[in-house]
Design a protein around this motif. Structure first.
Motif, mmCIF file in Angstrom:
data_model
loop_
_atom_site.group_PDB
_atom_site.id
_atom_site.type_symbol
_atom_site.label_atom_id
_atom_site.label_comp_id
_atom_site.label_asym_id
_atom_site.label_seq_id
_atom_site.Cartn_x
_atom_site.Cartn_y
_atom_site.Cartn_z
ATOM 1 N N TYR A 1 0.823 -1.213 0.000
ATOM 2 C CA TYR A 1 0.000 0.000 0.000
ATOM 3 C C TYR A 1 0.856 1.261 0.000
ATOM 4 O O TYR A 1 0.562 2.235 -0.697
ATOM 5 C CB TYR A 1 -0.934 -0.005 1.209
ATOM 6 N N LEU A 2 1.940 1.246 0.774
ATOM 7 C CA LEU A 2 2.807 2.416 0.833
ATOM 8 C C LEU A 2 3.592 2.613 -0.473
ATOM 9 O O LEU A 2 3.952 3.733 -0.834
ATOM 10 C CB LEU A 2 3.785 2.292 2.010
ATOM 11 N N SER A 3 3.865 1.521 -1.185
ATOM 12 C CA SER A 3 4.631 1.601 -2.431
ATOM 13 C C SER A 3 3.797 2.066 -3.615
ATOM 14 O O SER A 3 4.299 2.748 -4.515
ATOM 15 C CB SER A 3 5.247 0.235 -2.757
ATOM 16 N N ASP A 4 2.512 1.686 -3.636
ATOM 17 C CA ASP A 4 1.645 2.010 -4.766
ATOM 18 C C ASP A 4 0.209 2.009 -4.270
ATOM 19 O O ASP A 4 -0.440 0.967 -4.236
ATOM 20 C CB ASP A 4 1.848 0.986 -5.891
ATOM 21 N N ARG A 5 -0.265 3.176 -3.847
ATOM 22 C CA ARG A 5 -1.586 3.274 -3.214
ATOM 23 C C ARG A 5 -2.664 2.657 -4.097
ATOM 24 O O ARG A 5 -2.696 2.852 -5.298
ATOM 25 C CB ARG A 5 -1.931 4.735 -2.928
ATOM 26 N N GLY A 6 -3.537 1.932 -3.454
ATOM 27 C CA GLY A 6 -4.613 1.255 -4.162
ATOM 28 C C GLY A 6 -4.871 -0.091 -3.510
ATOM 29 O O GLY A 6 -4.331 -0.391 -2.436
ATOM 30 N N SER A 7 -5.694 -0.902 -4.137
ATOM 31 C CA SER A 7 -6.002 -2.208 -3.578
ATOM 32 C C SER A 7 -4.746 -3.071 -3.469
ATOM 33 O O SER A 7 -3.896 -3.061 -4.362
ATOM 34 C CB SER A 7 -7.032 -2.931 -4.455
ATOM 35 N N VAL A 8 -4.628 -3.786 -2.361
ATOM 36 C CA VAL A 8 -3.473 -4.679 -2.174
ATOM 37 C C VAL A 8 -3.770 -6.063 -2.724
ATOM 38 O O VAL A 8 -2.885 -6.929 -2.715
ATOM 39 C CB VAL A 8 -3.083 -4.777 -0.688
ATOM 40 N N TRP A 9 -4.980 -6.276 -3.221
ATOM 41 C CA TRP A 9 -5.385 -7.598 -3.686
ATOM 42 C C TRP A 9 -5.317 -7.690 -5.193
ATOM 43 O O TRP A 9 -5.594 -6.739 -5.917
ATOM 44 C CB TRP A 9 -6.809 -7.921 -3.220
ATOM 45 N N PHE A 10 -4.973 -8.885 -5.671
ATOM 46 C CA PHE A 10 -5.020 -9.203 -7.090
ATOM 47 C C PHE A 10 -5.986 -10.365 -7.243
ATOM 48 O O PHE A 10 -5.768 -11.445 -6.675
ATOM 49 C CB PHE A 10 -3.636 -9.585 -7.609
ATOM 50 N N VAL A 11 -7.071 -10.144 -7.973
ATOM 51 C CA VAL A 11 -8.101 -11.168 -8.157
ATOM 52 C C VAL A 11 -8.249 -11.420 -9.653
ATOM 53 O O VAL A 11 -8.404 -10.478 -10.433
ATOM 54 C CB VAL A 11 -9.447 -10.722 -7.559
ATOM 55 N N GLN A 12 -8.188 -12.694 -10.032
ATOM 56 C CA GLN A 12 -8.216 -13.032 -11.461
ATOM 57 C C GLN A 12 -8.970 -14.340 -11.672
ATOM 58 O O GLN A 12 -8.886 -15.260 -10.852
ATOM 59 C CB GLN A 12 -6.796 -13.157 -11.995
ATOM 60 N N SER A 13 -9.689 -14.436 -12.770
ATOM 61 C CA SER A 13 -10.369 -15.683 -13.126
ATOM 62 C C SER A 13 -9.340 -16.725 -13.539
ATOM 63 O O SER A 13 -8.426 -16.424 -14.312
ATOM 64 C CB SER A 13 -11.362 -15.450 -14.274
ATOM 65 N N ARG A 14 -9.478 -17.920 -13.016
ATOM 66 C CA ARG A 14 -8.604 -19.026 -13.366
ATOM 67 C C ARG A 14 -9.443 -20.261 -13.673
ATOM 68 O O ARG A 14 -10.595 -20.389 -13.234
ATOM 69 C CB ARG A 14 -7.648 -19.345 -12.221
ATOM 70 N N ILE A 15 -8.847 -21.194 -14.409
ATOM 71 C CA ILE A 15 -9.536 -22.427 -14.789
ATOM 72 C C ILE A 15 -9.334 -23.464 -13.692
ATOM 73 O O ILE A 15 -8.205 -23.783 -13.316
ATOM 74 C CB ILE A 15 -9.009 -22.968 -16.119
ATOM 75 N N GLY A 16 -10.433 -24.001 -13.176
ATOM 76 C CA GLY A 16 -10.368 -24.991 -12.114
ATOM 77 C C GLY A 16 -10.751 -26.376 -12.586
ATOM 78 O O GLY A 16 -10.699 -26.689 -13.792
ATOM 79 N N SER B 1 -6.780 -27.062 -4.103
ATOM 80 C CA SER B 1 -6.235 -28.009 -3.138
ATOM 81 C C SER B 1 -4.835 -27.531 -2.763
ATOM 82 O O SER B 1 -4.268 -26.655 -3.406
ATOM 83 C CB SER B 1 -6.172 -29.409 -3.747
ATOM 84 N N MET B 2 -4.278 -28.089 -1.714
ATOM 85 C CA MET B 2 -2.908 -27.736 -1.362
ATOM 86 C C MET B 2 -1.941 -28.207 -2.439
ATOM 87 O O MET B 2 -0.928 -27.561 -2.686
ATOM 88 C CB MET B 2 -2.525 -28.354 -0.015
ATOM 89 N N VAL B 3 -2.252 -29.331 -3.093
ATOM 90 C CA VAL B 3 -1.374 -29.894 -4.125
ATOM 91 C C VAL B 3 -2.187 -30.147 -5.394
ATOM 92 O O VAL B 3 -3.286 -30.705 -5.339
ATOM 93 C CB VAL B 3 -0.728 -31.213 -3.660
ATOM 94 N N GLY B 4 -1.630 -29.746 -6.518
ATOM 95 C CA GLY B 4 -2.294 -29.966 -7.795
ATOM 96 C C GLY B 4 -1.659 -29.104 -8.868
ATOM 97 O O GLY B 4 -0.748 -28.324 -8.591
ATOM 98 N N PRO B 5 -2.123 -29.206 -10.096
ATOM 99 C CA PRO B 5 -1.601 -28.348 -11.166
ATOM 100 C C PRO B 5 -1.943 -26.888 -10.879
ATOM 101 O O PRO B 5 -3.024 -26.593 -10.374
ATOM 102 C CB PRO B 5 -2.341 -28.845 -12.416
ATOM 103 N N ARG B 6 -1.033 -25.975 -11.189
ATOM 104 C CA ARG B 6 -1.319 -24.557 -10.985
ATOM 105 C C ARG B 6 -2.414 -24.106 -11.944
ATOM 106 O O ARG B 6 -2.423 -24.481 -13.117
ATOM 107 C CB ARG B 6 -0.059 -23.715 -11.194
ATOM 108 N N PRO B 7 -3.364 -23.301 -11.463
ATOM 109 C CA PRO B 7 -4.448 -22.830 -12.344
ATOM 110 C C PRO B 7 -3.982 -21.706 -13.260
ATOM 111 O O PRO B 7 -3.292 -20.788 -12.829
ATOM 112 C CB PRO B 7 -5.494 -22.320 -11.341
ATOM 113 N N PHE B 8 -4.346 -21.801 -14.529
ATOM 114 C CA PHE B 8 -3.979 -20.781 -15.507
ATOM 115 C C PHE B 8 -5.199 -19.926 -15.861
ATOM 116 O O PHE B 8 -6.340 -20.375 -15.754
ATOM 117 C CB PHE B 8 -3.445 -21.422 -16.788
ATOM 118 N N PRO B 9 -4.972 -18.692 -16.315
ATOM 119 C CA PRO B 9 -6.085 -17.857 -16.800
ATOM 120 C C PRO B 9 -6.676 -18.455 -18.071
ATOM 121 O O PRO B 9 -5.987 -19.168 -18.807
ATOM 122 C CB PRO B 9 -5.417 -16.508 -17.100
ATOM 123 N N PRO B 10 -7.943 -18.187 -18.349
ATOM 124 C CA PRO B 10 -8.598 -18.752 -19.540
ATOM 125 C C PRO B 10 -7.871 -18.428 -20.840
ATOM 126 O O PRO B 10 -7.848 -19.249 -21.751
ATOM 127 C CB PRO B 10 -9.990 -18.115 -19.514
#
Length: 212
Positions: free
Chosen positions: A40-55, A131-140
């Motif tokens: 937040y101090l480095s670049d004011r704005g939302s600290v969250w990154f939210v993105q659609s991923r394939i599950g 899950s804790m273990v599995g393939p990493r989800p990629f964006p569509p």
């Protein structure tokens, strides 16, 4: 494996995921809060990154991370790729850059190398989307880049916070190597393999090998 055994195995895996996610959230929360303040101090704005991923089964879900890039990061990346042939080649091979102009200075690099930016995905684990273990989800938008059989294999299981390719080189692997390891994981999936991957994740994170 019978359907009953499969259900039992998945139930055990779900209990493990919830227990580990709860413990990690408690243990890592103080460090995550410090990173949040730094972002937040480095670049004011939302600290969250939210993105659609394939599950699992190709269903889309909203994946959570800490924001480690400047808010104008996409424009910075486009300009960098336009002016740098080597960067374009690296991006086409790995879908990432060792020296990414979008990364938010020291705090962004630290969050990525320590994997603290991934901690919010424990919420996705608790929600049953990962899950804790599995393939990493990629964006569509990445789906068209990969072979169909690999995507079909990955869709059989929940995406994971860590996986076989993360402990086999993290982001140093090219795309075909990553997908081959994902398919290998799905074919060999077991509690024993999951435990091995979880244990290997600890030194992989602390060494920052392959992180960016």
């Amino acid at each position: 494996m019978s359907s009953h055994s499969t259900r039992t195995s998945e139930s055990i895996r779900r209990v493990r995921d919830i227990a580990l996610a709860c413990v990690l959230l408690i243990v890592l929360s103080p460090m995550v809060l410090l990173v949040i303040v730094g972002i937040y101090l480095s670049d004011r704005g939302s600290v969250w990154f939210v993105q659609s991923r394939i599950g699992k089964d190709g269903q889309l879900f909203r994946m959570y991370k800490l924001r480690t890039m400047y808010r104008m990061g996409d424009a910075l990346l486009r300009k960098h790729l336009e002016n740098n042939l080597q960067a374009r080649t690296e991006w086409a091979t790995y879908l990432r850059l060792d020296h990414d102009p979008r990364v938010l200075g020291f705090v962004g690099r630290f969050a990525r190398r320590s994997s603290l930016d991934e901690v919010p995905q424990l919420w996705n684990v608790l929600r049953g989307e990962m899950s804790m273990v599995g393939p990493r989800p990629f964006p569509p938008e990445h789906a068209a880049l990969f072979d169909s059989p690999a995507w079909e294999a990955r869709a059989q299981v929940l995406p994971g916070l860590t996986g076989l390719w993360q402990v086999s080189g993290r982001s140093n692997l090219d795309i075909p190597s990553m997908l081959a390891l994902d398919v290998q994981y799905v074919e060999r999936r077991s509690h024993r393999l999951d435990t091995w991957i979880l244990l290997k994740t600890i030194p992989a994170v602390f060494s920052s090998k392959g992180a960016y």
